[in-house]
Structures are given as C-alpha cells and as structure tokens.
Write a protein that holds these residues in place. Structure first.
Motif: not given
Length: 158
Positions: A13-14, A118-128
């Motif tokens: 998550c970091s 790599p994809e950007a680490r956004t809130p949406e990234y962490y949700r999916k």
C-alpha cells in the motif's frame, strides 16, 4: 494474520510491488536493508515484469525461502530436492488458498495488459486489486511455513 503479513500489506500500500512487499517484510530476517531487498526482487513484480505469469507474491516467498534455507552446492541433489520440495509446498499452499499462482488468473485477466508500464496507485487501483491481501497472505504462509506450522486459508476475496 502475522506481523510479516501486516508489513507486506503495508509495503504494498506504500507503493512497493507484490514481490518487494513479501520479500521486504522479511528484510530483518535476511539481515538486509529494505531498499536492498526491494532492488533484488524488483523485476519479479506483476507476475515477472508485468508479464502476469507467476504471481510476484509467490516469487517473493521463494526468494526469502531460498535466501534463508536454500542450497549452495550445485552437486548436492539431496539438498536441491529438499529446496524444490519446500518451494512446491509453499506454491501449492498459496494455490490452495487463492486458486492459482498465476498473476493474470488472480487478477481475473484474460491476457496481460501488453505493456510494462505500471498503473498509477490510485484509490481505484486499490479497490480493484487483490494484491495487498495476496501479499499479506503470502507473508503469512511463509512465516508459518518457516515456523513449521500449517497456515489456515482464511483469506477472503474483496
């Protein structure tokens, strides 16, 4: 849940990749700085450089196991067999808990995205993504394996 599992989750998550998160959670046991461990396994993230093959969490477990209990004499077939047996046991335990050790299958992809970016680490990234929880689970499995315990499969898909 273990301290190593919690640390792997936190590392992912970091911003660390899956392999870095699992291996980094064991940096103290490896007697290496986190930055060194992260560099050593950086290419294993995303199922080996985002090819979406073997999950980086499994690669991270394998790296740590090998560093702590691997063999160093190439002709020692007994030690080589013992290491491969344990690595297969770790991978099989992860598979038993999560259904696969293949990144694209764990992510529900038909095929890799086709890019190393790599994809950007956004809130949406962490949700999916199940990746933070997979990293936690892999570190838990490895810790329990190293302590000769049989870990439960208590992971639940988000």
């Amino acid at each position: 849940m273990s301290a190593h599992g919690d640390e792997a989750y936190r590392l992912f998550c970091s911003g660390y990749n899956c392999a870095q998160s699992v291996a980094g959670a064991f940096a103290r046991e490896l007697d290496l700085p986190l930055e060194t461990v992260a560099r050593m396994v950086s290419g294993f993230g995303g199922g080996f450089g985002r090819l979406r093959e073997v999950c980086g969490c499994v690669s991270g477990m394998t790296f740590v196991y090998s560093a702590l209990r691997g063999y160093g004499v190439p002709g020692d077939l007994q030690e080589k067999t013992a290491v491969y047996t344990d690595v297969q046991a770790l991978a099989n335990r992860f598979r038993q808990c999560h259904g696969s050790i293949v990144c694209k299958e764990l992510l529900g992809l038909d095929r890799p995205e086709g890019t190393p970016r790599p994809e950007a680490r956004t809130p949406e990234y962490y949700r999916k993504r199940p990746c933070p929880e997979l990293a936690r689970s892999a570190a838990d499995i490895l810790e329990q394996f190293l302590n000769e315990e049989v870990p439960p499969c208590d992971w639940k898909a988000p």
